[in-house]
Enzyme design. Sequence first.
Site, short mmCIF file in Angstrom:
data_model
loop_
_atom_site.label_atom_id
_atom_site.label_comp_id
_atom_site.label_asym_id
_atom_site.label_seq_id
_atom_site.Cartn_x
_atom_site.Cartn_y
_atom_site.Cartn_z
CG ASP A 19 -2.59 0.69 0.83
OD1 ASP A 19 -2.31 1.68 -0.01
OD2 ASP A 19 -2.49 1.18 2.35
CG ASN A 21 1.92 1.62 -5.45
OD1 ASN A 21 3.02 1.60 -4.32
ND2 ASN A 21 2.13 0.83 -5.66
CG ASN A 67 -7.67 -1.80 -5.79
OD1 ASN A 67 -6.77 -2.49 -5.37
ND2 ASN A 67 -7.80 -1.02 -4.34
CD1 TRP A 68 -12.54 -4.86 -9.49
CD2 TRP A 68 -11.93 -4.32 -11.27
NE1 TRP A 68 -12.11 -5.64 -10.41
CE2 TRP A 68 -11.38 -5.61 -11.55
CE3 TRP A 68 -11.66 -3.11 -12.95
CZ2 TRP A 68 -11.34 -6.18 -12.62
CZ3 TRP A 68 -11.15 -4.08 -13.27
CH2 TRP A 68 -10.78 -5.32 -13.35
C1 IPE Z 1 -5.51 -2.69 -0.31
O1 IPE Z 1 -5.08 -1.46 -0.19
C2 IPE Z 1 -5.25 -3.25 -2.03
C3 IPE Z 1 -3.87 -3.68 -2.53
C4 IPE Z 1 -2.84 -3.21 -1.89
C5 IPE Z 1 -3.73 -4.08 -3.65
P1 IPE Z 1 -6.52 0.00 -0.50
O2 IPE Z 1 -6.12 0.86 -0.74
O3 IPE Z 1 -7.06 -0.48 -2.12
O4 IPE Z 1 -6.80 -0.35 0.42
P2 IPE Z 1 -8.15 0.28 1.72
O5 IPE Z 1 -8.94 1.20 -0.06
O6 IPE Z 1 -7.25 1.91 1.86
O7 IPE Z 1 -8.68 -0.36 2.55
C1 IPE Z 2 -1.31 0.23 -3.30
O1 IPE Z 2 -1.41 1.66 -3.20
C2 IPE Z 2 -1.69 -0.12 -4.75
C3 IPE Z 2 -2.93 -0.29 -5.33
C4 IPE Z 2 -4.26 -0.82 -4.52
C5 IPE Z 2 -3.03 -0.92 -6.38
P1 IPE Z 2 -2.62 2.82 -3.56
O2 IPE Z 2 -2.25 3.26 -4.74
O3 IPE Z 2 -3.84 2.35 -2.87
O4 IPE Z 2 -1.76 4.21 -2.61
P2 IPE Z 2 -2.22 5.14 -2.03
O5 IPE Z 2 -2.66 4.34 -0.17
O6 IPE Z 2 -3.73 5.32 -2.01
O7 IPE Z 2 -1.28 5.68 -1.13
MG MG Z 3 -4.45 2.20 -0.81
#
Ligand code: IPE
Ligand code: IPE
Ligand code: MG
Length: 241
Positions: A19, A21, A67-68
């Site tokens: 998490d 990125n 994530n969709w």
């Molecule tokens: C969890 O991270 C999913 C992945 C790392 C692929 P998210 O960023 O989607 O989770 P939430 O929304 O903060 O719970």
């Molecule tokens: C994790 O990083 C990657 C995916 C969930 C695909 P995020 O994209 O959730 O990064 P933050 O949580 O918004 O910083």
């Molecule tokens: Mg995240």
Amino acid sequence: MTVTPINPDGPNHVAIIMDGNGRWATQRGRPRLFGHQAGAKRVRQAVETCPQLGVKYLTIFAFSTENWKRTQSEVAGLMALFRRYIQRESNYLHRLGTRVRFIGEREKLDSKLQKLMDFLEKLTEHNDTTHLTIALNYGARDEVTRATQRLAVEIAEKRLKPEQVNSEVLASFLDTCMLPDPDLVIRTSGEARISNFLLWQSAYAEYEFIDTHWPDFTPDVFETVVGRFGGRDRRFGAVKA
Ligand code: IPE
Ligand code: IPE
Ligand code: MG
């Protein structure tokens, strides 16, 4: 090549919720996809580091069933990144002796990506150095739901009796049927939640929630977190003598 593990009492299976990125990129005034690209680069290093740490199984959460809900452009960018990642990294992962598998619901992914996933699994199916499992369009509730549907078919068609269903049988219907349970689950970027990741499998896992954003997850950070695992007292419900 035989590598002496730094930590023989370390975790055999580490699962990582990669998490942060987006926040990493935003802090640099860059688009979120820039963070995803930087994050993808860290995966290679994490895989390379596993043998030294004594980690045989590495499972990484790349894209959740939730994530969709992100913008169409972020989702499209991530899907393109996954395709490019497999195209670029396949040979290297194979040379490292990595066995790659994917868990999650594949049907919803575009057919080109599905073909690349099948290709990489097939290419590396006889490797055994590190077992890398990539959770892509994975959600634990979705996984348990799909497993239950298949189990119900087995019962309806009389190949299985309801009283034969126990935790081993149920586990054998999950996407992770070929994996041991995770010993350690790491979530980067500060959130202390598991966001629908490996709910069944992590029942007795140790958890590490660290502040580092995934694009800053260096081999040193990995080693430090794995090193702390040796100090954990895992009792699995029992009382130690
Ligand atoms: C969890 O991270 C999913 C992945 C790392 C692929 P998210 O960023 O989607 O989770 P939430 O929304 O903060 O719970
Ligand atoms: C994790 O990083 C990657 C995916 C969930 C695909 P995020 O994209 O959730 O990064 P933050 O949580 O918004 O910083
Ligand atoms: Mg995240």
